[in-house]
Design a protein around this motif. Structure first.
Motif, mmCIF file in Angstrom:
data_model
loop_
_atom_site.group_PDB
_atom_site.id
_atom_site.type_symbol
_atom_site.label_atom_id
_atom_site.label_comp_id
_atom_site.label_asym_id
_atom_site.label_seq_id
_atom_site.Cartn_x
_atom_site.Cartn_y
_atom_site.Cartn_z
ATOM 1 N N TYR A 160 0.827 -1.210 0.000
ATOM 2 C CA TYR A 160 0.000 0.000 0.000
ATOM 3 C C TYR A 160 0.859 1.258 0.000
ATOM 4 C CZ TYR A 160 -3.345 3.534 1.546
ATOM 5 O OH TYR A 160 -4.106 4.662 1.637
ATOM 6 N N PRO A 170 -0.648 3.918 -3.101
ATOM 7 C CA PRO A 170 -2.014 3.718 -2.591
ATOM 8 C C PRO A 170 -3.070 3.541 -3.680
ATOM 9 C CG PRO A 170 -0.897 5.425 -1.330
ATOM 10 C CD PRO A 170 0.004 5.089 -2.469
ATOM 11 N N GLU A 171 -2.998 4.316 -4.743
ATOM 12 C CA GLU A 171 -4.007 4.213 -5.790
ATOM 13 C C GLU A 171 -3.896 2.891 -6.538
ATOM 14 O OE1 GLU A 171 -6.576 6.177 -6.047
ATOM 15 O OE2 GLU A 171 -5.730 7.217 -4.306
ATOM 16 N N TYR A 192 -2.669 0.192 -5.289
ATOM 17 C CA TYR A 192 -3.099 -0.850 -4.337
ATOM 18 C C TYR A 192 -4.625 -0.956 -4.317
ATOM 19 C CZ TYR A 192 -3.425 -3.658 -0.111
ATOM 20 O OH TYR A 192 -3.703 -4.670 0.784
ATOM 21 N N ARG A 193 -5.314 0.182 -4.270
ATOM 22 C CA ARG A 193 -6.778 0.178 -4.259
ATOM 23 C C ARG A 193 -7.331 -0.492 -5.518
ATOM 24 N NH1 ARG A 193 -5.892 5.400 -1.903
ATOM 25 N NH2 ARG A 193 -6.768 5.499 0.216
ATOM 26 N N ASP A 213 -9.546 -4.140 -5.510
ATOM 27 C CA ASP A 213 -10.931 -4.088 -5.988
ATOM 28 C C ASP A 213 -11.419 -5.449 -6.462
ATOM 29 O OD1 ASP A 213 -11.679 -1.519 -5.430
ATOM 30 O OD2 ASP A 213 -11.274 -0.725 -7.431
ATOM 31 N N ILE A 262 -9.855 -0.917 2.922
ATOM 32 C CA ILE A 262 -9.666 0.451 2.435
ATOM 33 C C ILE A 262 -10.864 0.869 1.599
ATOM 34 C CG2 ILE A 262 -7.160 0.340 2.469
ATOM 35 C CD1 ILE A 262 -7.247 -0.100 -0.536
#
Length: 314
Positions: free
Chosen positions: A22, A26-27, A29-30, A34, A314
């Motif tokens: 992460y 972060p982006e 990882y998100r 998903d 998250i």
């Protein structure tokens, strides 16, 4: 790199420790997570694992499961005791095993693995076949055995039997085994060293040297499908006398071969050890074979050999 060899520790680790970090993005990882649902047991705040959406879609879920597709939550609910939760999980896995739509569940593991909360509480047990698709944290015990020769240290390396799944025919650590629910690392090592390699129990108990742990997180199951493997290895080393020669005894190993450091390094570079490469890299770091002089990314290598297993929403 080991001098003179096409061997890069960090590159090997990146092939195994494939779950993204992460803090590194972060982006990204998100976007990655998903595709995963959070495996939760009612009554516990933190998730216990990550389950890929393909598994969620493939299963016929029994009534005690609640699925929130919007929040990507897979919740075992309405069950309050460890034994009841274990029975519910086993029934779920048996259903998947019988249906045959999820490849990982087609072979029943016949070994119960503990599912533990973020605070260390024993939540339930599940069959080994389900651990990678529910993405829980698992543990194993691995031994590197060696002998001293006039040419230097040599290592006893087994080749897995062609009937052994996963990774048939590949090279392995001298002894490698899962840690089942309630088992202690040394006791399991003593047992499996006898069963896998014919090493006397008393010898292993006396001479096996504990070397801490390594940990990593893979983004696939053992059959190559999307999933999650959180794994912690309890690592041991043991010097063998010339009289003790590891010998296959339970059909899981085709043969043992005594290999030099250079031969092990070459086999690692060829990808013959699959994710067992992590154990060998940790051994090389402990003994100064991989060091700051020949590995420019030593700090990252050491950090990724000891990954912290955070499971968070998250």
């Amino acid at each position: 790199m080991i001098p003179g060899k096409e061997f890069n520790s960090l590159d090997l680790i990146k092939q195994i420790d494939t779950w993204p970090y992460y803090q590194h993005g972060p982006e990204e990882y998100r976007a990655f997570v998903d595709d995963y649902y959070y495996f939760i047991v009612e009554g516990y705040k933190a998730p216990l694992g990550y389950t890929h959406k393909s598994f969620v879609e493939a299963m016929n879920w029994l009534p005690y499961w609640h699925i929130d597709h919007e929040k990507r939550l897979l919740v075992l609910s309405g069950i309050s005791s460890l034994n009841e939760r274990t029975n519910a999980m086993q029934a779920t896995l048996r259903q998947g095993h019988t249906d045959g739509r999820v490849q990982c569940l087609r072979k029943w593991g016949r070994e119960l693995i503990a599912v533990v909360s973020s605070t260390g509480e024993h939540v339930l047990d599940m069959d080994l076949c389900g651990v990678d698709i529910f993405g829980i944290i698992t543990s194993g015990v691995h031994l590197t055995a060696y002998v001293r020769t006039e040419e230097g240290l040599k290592y006893w390396v087994p080749r897995r039997a062609m009937t052994k799944t996963p990774y048939p025919g590949m090279l392995d650590n001298t002894v490698a085994t899962n840690l089942a629910s309630g088992q202690k690392p040394l006791e399991k090592l003593v047992q499996r060293a006898l069963e896998e390699a014919s090493i006397p129990e008393a010898y292993t108990r006396w001479y096996a040297k504990a070397c801490g742990t390594i940990s990593y997180q893979m983004s696939r199951t053992n059959d190559g499908k999307p999933g999650c493997q959180h794994h912690v290895q309890y690592v041991y080393e043991m010097e063998l006398t010339p009289e003790i020669v590891p010998t296959p005894s339970n059909g899981e190993v085709e043969r043992f071969r005594l290999m030099s450091l250079e031969e092990v390094a070459e086999a690692l570079a060829r990808g013959e050890f699959n994710f067992r490469a992590m154990t060998w890299i940790a051994h090389f770091v402990r003994h100064g074979i991989v060091n700051a002089e020949n590995e420019a990314n030593l700090a990252e290598v050491c950090a990724r050999l000891h990954r912290k297993h955070d499971i968070f929403i998250i």
